[in-house]
Design an enzyme around this catalytic site. Structure first.
Site, PDB file in Angstrom:
ATOM      1  N   CYS A  79      69.961 -21.405 101.412  1.00  0.00           N
ATOM      2  CA  CYS A  79      69.449 -20.726 102.608  1.00  0.00           C
ATOM      3  C   CYS A  79      67.964 -20.354 102.443  1.00  0.00           C
ATOM      4  CB  CYS A  79      70.341 -19.536 102.970  1.00  0.00           C
ATOM      5  SG  CYS A  79      70.192 -19.131 104.712  1.00  0.00           S
ATOM      6  N   HIS A 174      75.730 -20.829 102.483  1.00  0.00           N
ATOM      7  CA  HIS A 174      75.846 -19.984 101.284  1.00  0.00           C
ATOM      8  C   HIS A 174      77.082 -20.340 100.463  1.00  0.00           C
ATOM      9  CE1 HIS A 174      72.750 -16.936 102.278  1.00  0.00           C
ATOM     10  NE2 HIS A 174      73.011 -17.318 103.512  1.00  0.00           N
ATOM     11  N   GLU A 176      77.756 -19.486  97.607  1.00  0.00           N
ATOM     12  CA  GLU A 176      78.119 -18.372  96.711  1.00  0.00           C
ATOM     13  C   GLU A 176      78.990 -17.341  97.424  1.00  0.00           C
ATOM     14  OE1 GLU A 176      75.430 -18.701  98.363  1.00  0.00           O
ATOM     15  OE2 GLU A 176      74.538 -16.778  98.868  1.00  0.00           O
TER      16      GLU A 176
HETATM   17  N1  GLN Z   1      66.471 -16.981 107.872  1.00  0.00           N
HETATM   18  C1  GLN Z   1      66.209 -16.550 106.524  1.00  0.00           C
HETATM   19  C2  GLN Z   1      64.857 -17.076 106.051  1.00  0.00           C
HETATM   20  O1  GLN Z   1      64.338 -18.006 106.570  1.00  0.00           O
HETATM   21  C3  GLN Z   1      67.272 -17.048 105.562  1.00  0.00           C
HETATM   22  C4  GLN Z   1      68.578 -16.347 105.809  1.00  0.00           C
HETATM   23  C5  GLN Z   1      69.509 -16.379 104.652  1.00  0.00           C
HETATM   24  O2  GLN Z   1      69.137 -16.623 103.507  1.00  0.00           O
HETATM   25  N2  GLN Z   1      70.743 -16.072 104.933  1.00  0.00           N
HETATM   26  O3  GLN Z   1      64.316 -16.554 105.130  1.00  0.00           O
END
Ligand code: GLN
Length: 198
Positions: A79, A174, A176
């Protein structure tokens, strides 16, 4: 015992650490450059990419991690971590000038899958795994390949959500946040740190 680093400045550190420990790795929380010396792979967790980058710069971590990534060191960004690895970053409606480590030939479109309240779980087919994987999406980016060297391992409605460029793995979801360790295992297997199972 081999050691895997988890960038521990902000975000989902504890969850990655738990999965890696269950896989019998020694986990080193990375906050300073010298901690990078003793690890064999690195995980960049989710969180907020702008905050993570700010803190990485402050602690002098940006350049050493960039150097390692360029030299073939295995890095898995989830992410916000995937946003950090991408060479180009944009928002849904407008282009932004956000810095990043610029390691993978990927354009990350931040928050592509909607706001926090529109978080969702999707059963994903992943290249290299036999059964589907529950992907947890929270303000997740889309990960568009910018070169042939980027392999798309999973997509949602034709939009890439898991990609790999050699030593660099990027997931918009995610892994994890489920009890399923198969994606961590796949990353570690393909990086030569675990024996192949599937
Ligand atoms: N939208 C967030 C970003 O760009 C990431 C969100 C997340 O890690 N759940 O930093």
């Amino acid at each position: 015992m081999q050691s895997v680093g988890v960038l521990a400045l902000q975000g989902g550190v504890a969850e990655h650490t738990a999965i890696l420990r269950n896989l019998s790795f020694n986990v080193i929380e990375i906050r300073t450059p010298d901690a990078l010396d003793s690890i064999s792979a690195l995980v960049l967790p989710g969180g907020e990419s702008t905050t993570l980058l700010f803190l990485m710069k402050r602690w002098g971590l940006t350049k050493p991690i960039q150097r390692m990534g360029k030299n073939g060191f295995p890095i898995f960004g989830t992410c916000a971590g995937a946003v950090l690895l991408s060479s180009s970053i944009s928002e849904m409606e407008h282009e932004v000038k956000q810095e990043s480590l610029r390691l993978a030939d990927v354009k990350a479109i931040r928050n592509y899958f909607g706001r926090q309240t529109r978080s969702f779980i999707e059963n994903l087919s992943i290249k290299g795994l036999t059964d589907t994987f529950k992907g947890v999406f929270i303000r997740a980016p889309l990960l568009q390949p910018l070169s042939e060297g980027v392999d798309v391992l999973s997509s949602v409605d034709d939009g890439p959500v898991l990609v790999r460029q050699d030593n660099l793995w990027l997931s918009s979801f995610h892994p994890e946040l489920t009890s399923d360790d198969r994606l961590h295992r796949l990353f570690l297997e393909r990086s030569g740190l675990l024996g192949m199972e599937e």
